[in-house]
Scaffold this motif. Structure first.
Motif, PDB file in Angstrom:
ATOM      1  N   ASP A  45      16.814 -33.065  32.887  1.00  0.00           N
ATOM      2  CA  ASP A  45      16.568 -32.759  31.593  1.00  0.00           C
ATOM      3  C   ASP A  45      16.582 -34.634  30.896  1.00  0.00           C
ATOM      4  OD1 ASP A  45      16.959 -32.364  28.357  1.00  0.00           O
ATOM      5  OD2 ASP A  45      19.039 -32.407  29.044  1.00  0.00           O
ATOM      6  N   PRO A  46      14.719 -34.379  31.126  1.00  0.00           N
ATOM      7  CA  PRO A  46      14.269 -35.398  30.329  1.00  0.00           C
ATOM      8  C   PRO A  46      14.172 -35.830  28.732  1.00  0.00           C
ATOM      9  CG  PRO A  46      12.124 -33.882  30.487  1.00  0.00           C
ATOM     10  CD  PRO A  46      13.833 -33.347  31.482  1.00  0.00           C
ATOM     11  N   ASN A  47      15.640 -36.575  28.780  1.00  0.00           N
ATOM     12  CA  ASN A  47      16.668 -35.677  26.670  1.00  0.00           C
ATOM     13  C   ASN A  47      15.972 -37.583  26.581  1.00  0.00           C
ATOM     14  OD1 ASN A  47      17.906 -35.102  25.104  1.00  0.00           O
ATOM     15  ND2 ASN A  47      19.561 -36.152  26.147  1.00  0.00           N
ATOM     16  N   LEU A  48      14.891 -36.597  25.531  1.00  0.00           N
ATOM     17  CA  LEU A  48      14.830 -38.162  24.829  1.00  0.00           C
ATOM     18  C   LEU A  48      15.471 -38.432  23.561  1.00  0.00           C
ATOM     19  CD1 LEU A  48      12.821 -40.581  24.260  1.00  0.00           C
ATOM     20  CD2 LEU A  48      10.801 -38.738  22.981  1.00  0.00           C
ATOM     21  N   ARG A  49      15.839 -39.652  24.015  1.00  0.00           N
ATOM     22  CA  ARG A  49      17.120 -40.433  22.937  1.00  0.00           C
ATOM     23  C   ARG A  49      16.475 -42.164  22.121  1.00  0.00           C
ATOM     24  NH1 ARG A  49      17.379 -36.012  22.068  1.00  0.00           N
ATOM     25  NH2 ARG A  49      19.264 -34.747  21.389  1.00  0.00           N
ATOM     26  N   GLU A  50      15.395 -42.269  21.663  1.00  0.00           N
ATOM     27  CA  GLU A  50      14.634 -43.457  21.610  1.00  0.00           C
ATOM     28  C   GLU A  50      15.622 -44.567  21.438  1.00  0.00           C
ATOM     29  OE1 GLU A  50      11.565 -43.526  18.662  1.00  0.00           O
ATOM     30  OE2 GLU A  50      10.984 -41.277  19.508  1.00  0.00           O
ATOM     31  N   PRO A  51      16.609 -44.374  19.927  1.00  0.00           N
ATOM     32  CA  PRO A  51      17.565 -45.622  20.583  1.00  0.00           C
ATOM     33  C   PRO A  51      18.511 -45.851  21.406  1.00  0.00           C
ATOM     34  CG  PRO A  51      17.775 -44.215  18.471  1.00  0.00           C
ATOM     35  CD  PRO A  51      16.866 -43.327  19.806  1.00  0.00           C
ATOM     36  N   LEU A  52      18.122 -45.361  22.438  1.00  0.00           N
ATOM     37  CA  LEU A  52      19.044 -45.519  23.220  1.00  0.00           C
ATOM     38  C   LEU A  52      17.264 -46.663  24.739  1.00  0.00           C
ATOM     39  CD1 LEU A  52      21.261 -43.096  24.249  1.00  0.00           C
ATOM     40  CD2 LEU A  52      21.638 -44.953  22.972  1.00  0.00           C
ATOM     41  N   TRP A  53      16.613 -47.053  24.516  1.00  0.00           N
ATOM     42  CA  TRP A  53      15.910 -47.387  24.639  1.00  0.00           C
ATOM     43  C   TRP A  53      15.216 -49.070  24.798  1.00  0.00           C
ATOM     44  CZ3 TRP A  53      14.479 -45.827  29.783  1.00  0.00           C
ATOM     45  CH2 TRP A  53      15.091 -43.653  30.203  1.00  0.00           C
ATOM     46  N   ASP A  54      15.403 -49.443  25.689  1.00  0.00           N
ATOM     47  CA  ASP A  54      14.436 -50.833  25.265  1.00  0.00           C
ATOM     48  C   ASP A  54      12.425 -50.840  24.979  1.00  0.00           C
ATOM     49  OD1 ASP A  54      13.528 -50.207  27.510  1.00  0.00           O
ATOM     50  OD2 ASP A  54      14.568 -51.919  28.421  1.00  0.00           O
ATOM     51  N   SER A  55      12.013 -49.585  25.543  1.00  0.00           N
ATOM     52  CA  SER A  55      11.614 -49.397  24.474  1.00  0.00           C
ATOM     53  C   SER A  55       9.915 -48.091  25.041  1.00  0.00           C
ATOM     54  CB  SER A  55       9.629 -50.192  25.705  1.00  0.00           C
ATOM     55  OG  SER A  55       9.655 -49.849  26.751  1.00  0.00           O
ATOM     56  N   LEU A  56       9.541 -47.432  24.563  1.00  0.00           N
ATOM     57  CA  LEU A  56       8.801 -45.639  25.180  1.00  0.00           C
ATOM     58  C   LEU A  56       8.272 -45.903  26.380  1.00  0.00           C
ATOM     59  CD1 LEU A  56       8.522 -44.317  21.568  1.00  0.00           C
ATOM     60  CD2 LEU A  56      10.085 -43.934  22.942  1.00  0.00           C
ATOM     61  N   LYS A  57       7.691 -46.854  26.167  1.00  0.00           N
ATOM     62  CA  LYS A  57       6.894 -47.652  27.517  1.00  0.00           C
ATOM     63  C   LYS A  57       8.096 -46.567  28.796  1.00  0.00           C
ATOM     64  CE  LYS A  57       3.810 -50.366  30.064  1.00  0.00           C
ATOM     65  NZ  LYS A  57       5.069 -50.735  30.954  1.00  0.00           N
ATOM     66  N   ARG A  58       9.056 -47.976  29.076  1.00  0.00           N
ATOM     67  CA  ARG A  58       9.880 -47.418  29.738  1.00  0.00           C
ATOM     68  C   ARG A  58      10.228 -46.046  29.376  1.00  0.00           C
ATOM     69  NH1 ARG A  58      13.052 -51.131  32.873  1.00  0.00           N
ATOM     70  NH2 ARG A  58      14.029 -49.779  34.412  1.00  0.00           N
ATOM     71  N   ALA A  59      11.019 -45.889  28.927  1.00  0.00           N
ATOM     72  CA  ALA A  59      11.260 -44.424  28.564  1.00  0.00           C
ATOM     73  C   ALA A  59      10.836 -43.202  29.231  1.00  0.00           C
ATOM     74  CB  ALA A  59      11.376 -44.280  27.041  1.00  0.00           C
TER      75      ALA A  59
END
Length: 322
Positions: free
Chosen positions: A162-176
Motif C-alpha cells: 500500500d503506497p500510502n502517501l502522507r506528505e507531512p511524514l516525508w523529508d521530501s516528495l522525491k524520497r517518498a
C-alpha cells in the motif's frame, strides 16, 4: 496460525467529530494505522491475521494492543518501546468527509521497529505479507521493512503493498516516490488511490494500472477512486466498480478497508491473482467497494470496519434494485 501478516504502524487517530462554539475541534480517539485497519477488515472476514509493529509503553500503546487483540489479530509481534511515545495522528474532516492529517511522530514508536525485534516465525504459516509506505519513512523501521519483505518473498509468500502517501511524514516528495517505487518492485498485489497513481506515474488509473502490470511485474492492481468506486486489473481482465450511495462523515481507513476485504475475497477464490477472471474481479471489487463505502458512514479506521453481514446485506439490497 496467521494467513496474512502485516508490518507497519499502529497508532491513534484523533478525529474531529464536531467543533465547539469558538470553532475549536472536539476530537475523539480512534485506533488506527493503515496496516492495522487492513488487518481489522480481514479479521471481520474471519481471516487469521498477525501484526508486526511497535507502540510506546504508554496508555495508548496498551489501548491499541488490547483493541487489535479483541479483534482476533495476533499481537505477539507487537513490540513495546520505553523511549518513544505511541504515534498520534490528528485528523480534521472537511464537509465531504475528506480528511487532513497532522502527526505527532518525532519519533513515533512505530518508526523505531528494528529487524531484530520482528517475530519472523509468524511468516511460517502465512500466505500473504502486507506492508505500506509509512514504515519506509525513517530508520530503523525502513530497514526492518525491506528485510522482512525480502524474506517473505524468498519464502514464497504473496506480497501486498500500500503506497500510502502522507506528505507531512516525508523529508521530501522525491524520497517518498523512491521508496514507494521500491515497494512496487517487491509487490505482487498493490492497492493505491488514483491520487497516488498520478503521483507515482503521472497517469490516470487505467493507464497507470497497465504500466504497473507491465513495468513492475505486478499480478493484481486495485485503484480506489473515492466515491466513484474502484478499478481492478490483472493480466487477464479489468473492470470498474461503482460505489453504492452513502452519507459519508469520515473517509479515514476506507482505502485500507477496501484492501482488506478485497484480499479476503481473493483468498476465498483460491486462484492466483493474475488468473482471476473478469467475473471474479468484479465480485471481489463489489465486495470491497461496498465495505469501504459503508465504513465512511462512521468515524475512525478500525472502529468503522463493517461486519461481513452488513456488507452482504447491502450487496443483496443493491442486487434487488437491479
Amino acid at each position: 496460525m496467521a494467513e496474512v501478516v502485516a508490518l507497519g504502524e499502529l497508532l491513534i487517530d484523533f478525529t474531529t467529530e464536531r467543533t465547539d462554539e469558538n470553532g475549536y475541534p472536539c476530537m475523539q480517539a480512534h485506533p488506527g494505522g493503515a496496516p492495522a485497519n487492513f488487518l481489522a477488515a480481514l479479521a471481520a472476514c474471519e481471516v487469521e491475521t498477525a501484526l508486526l509493529s511497535k507502540v510506546g509503553e504508554d496508555a495508548f500503546g496498551n489501548l491499541l494492543t488490547d483493541t487489535v487483540k479483541r479483534l482476533g489479530i495476533e499481537t505477539s509481534g507487537i513490540v513495546r518501546d520505553k523511549g518513544a511515545f505511541t504515534t498520534l495522528a490528528f485528523v480534521t474532516v472537511e464537509g465531504d468527509g475528506e480528511r487532513r492529517f497532522s502527526f505527532a511522530r518525532k519519533p513515533g514508536a512505530d518508526t523505531r521497529l528494528c529487524y531484530e525485534e520482528l517475530r519472523l516465525s509468524l511468516l511460517s504459516s502465512a500466505r500473504v505479507f502486507h506492508f505500506g509506505s509509512l514504515s519506509l519513512t525513517d530508520e530503523p523501521a525502513r530497514t526492518a521493512t525491506r528485510k522482512a519483505a525480502a524474506l517473505a518473498k524468498e519464502q514464497g509468500l504473496l506480497l501486498s503493498f500500500d503506497p500510502n502517501l502522507r506528505e507531512p511524514l516525508w523529508d521530501s516528495l522525491k524520497r517518498a516516490r523512491e521508496e514507494m517505487l521500491w515497494g512496487l518492485t517487491m509487490a505482487d498485489i498493490v492497492k493505491l488511490s488514483e491520487e497516488e497513481v498520478r503521483f507515482l506515474l503521472g497517469t490516470e488509473p487505467e493507464e497507470g494500472a497497465k504500466r504497473l502490470l507491465s513495468e513492475f511485474g505486478l499480478r493484481l492492481v486495485m485503484v480506489t477512486l473515492g466515491k466513484k468506486g474502484a478499478y481492478l486489473m490483472n493480466r487477464n481482465a479489468a473492470c470498474r466498480i461503482t460505489a453504492p450511495a452513502v452519507c459519508p462523515v469520515d473517509t479515514t481507513g476506507a482505502g485500507d478497508i477496501f484492501g482488506g476485504f478485497a484480499l479476503a475475497g481473493l483468498l476465498k477464490e483460491s486462484v492466483r491473482p493474475e488468473e482471476l477472471s473478469e467475473e471474479q474481479l468484479r465480485s471481489i471489487g463489489r465486495f470491497a467497494v461496498t465495505a469501504a463505502s459503508l465504513s465512511t458512514e462512521h468515524f475512525g479506521g478500525i472502529s468503522s470496519v463493517p461486519s461481513i453481514e452488513e456488507v452482504r446485506e447491502r450487496l443483496e439490497k443493491e442486487n434487488s434494485h437491479g
